[in-house]
Design a protein around this motif. Structure first.
Motif, short mmCIF file in Angstrom:
data_model
loop_
_atom_site.label_atom_id
_atom_site.label_comp_id
_atom_site.label_asym_id
_atom_site.label_seq_id
_atom_site.Cartn_x
_atom_site.Cartn_y
_atom_site.Cartn_z
N GLY A 73 -76.03 71.73 -74.01
CA GLY A 73 -76.87 72.82 -73.56
C GLY A 73 -76.94 74.00 -74.50
N ALA A 74 -76.30 73.91 -75.65
CA ALA A 74 -76.30 75.02 -76.61
C ALA A 74 -76.85 74.53 -77.95
CB ALA A 74 -74.89 75.57 -76.79
N LYS A 75 -77.09 75.45 -78.84
CA LYS A 75 -77.59 75.10 -80.16
C LYS A 75 -76.50 74.42 -80.99
CE LYS A 75 -80.95 78.79 -80.13
NZ LYS A 75 -81.44 80.00 -80.75
N SER A 76 -76.94 73.63 -81.94
CA SER A 76 -76.02 72.95 -82.86
C SER A 76 -76.09 73.63 -84.22
CB SER A 76 -76.41 71.48 -83.00
OG SER A 76 -76.34 70.82 -81.76
N TYR A 77 -74.95 73.65 -84.89
CA TYR A 77 -74.85 74.33 -86.18
C TYR A 77 -74.11 73.46 -87.19
CZ TYR A 77 -76.24 78.49 -83.64
OH TYR A 77 -76.93 79.39 -82.87
N MET A 78 -74.44 73.66 -88.46
CA MET A 78 -73.71 73.02 -89.54
C MET A 78 -72.42 73.81 -89.76
SD MET A 78 -75.74 70.57 -90.15
CE MET A 78 -74.67 69.84 -91.38
N ILE A 79 -71.33 73.09 -89.96
CA ILE A 79 -70.04 73.73 -90.26
C ILE A 79 -69.35 72.93 -91.35
CG2 ILE A 79 -69.65 74.81 -88.00
CD1 ILE A 79 -67.67 72.37 -87.54
N PHE A 80 -69.09 73.57 -92.47
CA PHE A 80 -68.38 72.89 -93.55
C PHE A 80 -67.88 73.93 -94.54
CE2 PHE A 80 -72.97 72.72 -94.17
CZ PHE A 80 -73.14 73.39 -95.36
N ASP A 81 -66.95 73.50 -95.38
CA ASP A 81 -66.39 74.39 -96.40
C ASP A 81 -66.57 73.75 -97.77
OD1 ASP A 81 -64.49 72.36 -96.47
OD2 ASP A 81 -62.92 73.54 -95.53
N GLU A 82 -66.03 74.39 -98.79
CA GLU A 82 -66.17 73.89 -100.17
C GLU A 82 -65.57 72.49 -100.33
OE1 GLU A 82 -67.97 75.17 -102.67
OE2 GLU A 82 -68.61 76.70 -101.24
N THR A 83 -64.48 72.22 -99.64
CA THR A 83 -63.85 70.90 -99.71
C THR A 83 -64.79 69.84 -99.15
OG1 THR A 83 -61.67 71.91 -99.46
CG2 THR A 83 -61.83 69.55 -99.03
N ALA A 84 -65.45 70.15 -98.05
CA ALA A 84 -66.41 69.20 -97.45
C ALA A 84 -67.60 68.99 -98.38
CB ALA A 84 -66.88 69.71 -96.09
N ILE A 85 -68.07 70.04 -99.02
CA ILE A 85 -69.20 69.92 -99.95
C ILE A 85 -68.81 68.99 -101.10
CG2 ILE A 85 -70.66 71.15 -101.61
CD1 ILE A 85 -70.45 73.61 -99.72
N ALA A 86 -67.63 69.18 -101.64
CA ALA A 86 -67.17 68.33 -102.75
C ALA A 86 -67.05 66.87 -102.31
CB ALA A 86 -65.82 68.83 -103.27
N SER A 87 -66.57 66.66 -101.10
CA SER A 87 -66.44 65.31 -100.57
C SER A 87 -67.80 64.64 -100.38
CB SER A 87 -65.68 65.35 -99.25
OG SER A 87 -65.61 64.07 -98.67
N VAL A 88 -68.75 65.38 -99.83
CA VAL A 88 -70.10 64.85 -99.62
C VAL A 88 -70.75 64.54 -100.97
CG1 VAL A 88 -72.43 65.45 -98.82
CG2 VAL A 88 -70.44 65.94 -97.38
N ARG A 89 -70.60 65.45 -101.93
CA ARG A 89 -71.16 65.22 -103.27
C ARG A 89 -70.59 63.95 -103.88
NH1 ARG A 89 -70.33 69.93 -105.46
NH2 ARG A 89 -72.47 70.62 -105.26
N LYS A 90 -69.29 63.79 -103.79
CA LYS A 90 -68.63 62.60 -104.35
C LYS A 90 -69.15 61.32 -103.68
CE LYS A 90 -64.03 60.70 -105.23
NZ LYS A 90 -62.59 60.93 -105.12
N GLN A 91 -69.29 61.35 -102.36
CA GLN A 91 -69.78 60.19 -101.61
C GLN A 91 -71.22 59.85 -102.00
OE1 GLN A 91 -70.82 61.02 -97.55
NE2 GLN A 91 -70.41 58.92 -96.89
N LEU A 92 -72.10 60.85 -102.06
CA LEU A 92 -73.49 60.61 -102.43
C LEU A 92 -73.61 60.07 -103.86
CD1 LEU A 92 -75.27 63.73 -100.88
CD2 LEU A 92 -75.38 61.37 -100.06
N LEU A 93 -72.86 60.67 -104.78
CA LEU A 93 -72.91 60.21 -106.16
C LEU A 93 -72.41 58.78 -106.30
CD1 LEU A 93 -71.74 63.42 -108.05
CD2 LEU A 93 -74.01 62.37 -108.12
N LYS A 94 -71.34 58.46 -105.59
CA LYS A 94 -70.81 57.09 -105.64
C LYS A 94 -71.84 56.10 -105.13
CE LYS A 94 -67.18 54.07 -103.94
NZ LYS A 94 -66.08 53.91 -103.00
#
Length: 123
Positions: A73-94
């Protein structure tokens, strides 16, 4: 609010995976930042012309990855930090590199030829 103006659906790839990839690429590129509001499931399903359950599946994957927070019943938001960004970048690049390497191997290129080809397109 996260924009889906540049989202273009691809044939042969489940739409929920495309939504997840679109959002993850936005995180890595900096166009999506922590705290950005996510479109509601109903709004995004109407915008993309897909079933709301498809959007739910994509959002659930983002929540499981710790990149999104939702409350009933409430809005959804993105939540992440620099560690998560690095992890996502590594996963996408791989994933992307693996796909390119598989294609190059299937075309009969060896490592040196593949690297020369990549180097020629780098510029």
């Amino acid at each position: 609010m996260i924009s889906f103006d540049s989202f273009i659906a691809q044939e042969g790839v489940p739409i929920y995976l495309q939504i997840v990839k679109h959002i993850k690429r936005g995180i890595v590129s900096g166009t999506i930042i922590s705290g950005d509001e996510v479109p509601s499931r109903r709004v995004l399903s109407a915008l993309l012309g897909v079933n709301p359950n498809t959007i739910q599946k994509a959002y659930r994957m983002l929540e499981e990855d710790g990149l999104m927070e939702s409350h009933s019943g409430a809005k959804s938001y993105m939540i992440f930090d620099e560690t998560a960004i690095a992890s996502v970048r590594k996963q996408l690049l791989k994933n992307d590199a693996t796909a390119v390497i598989c294609s190059l191997k299937q075309m009969g290129l060896d490592k040196e030829e593949a690297l020369a080809l990549i180097a020629s397109y780098w510029e």
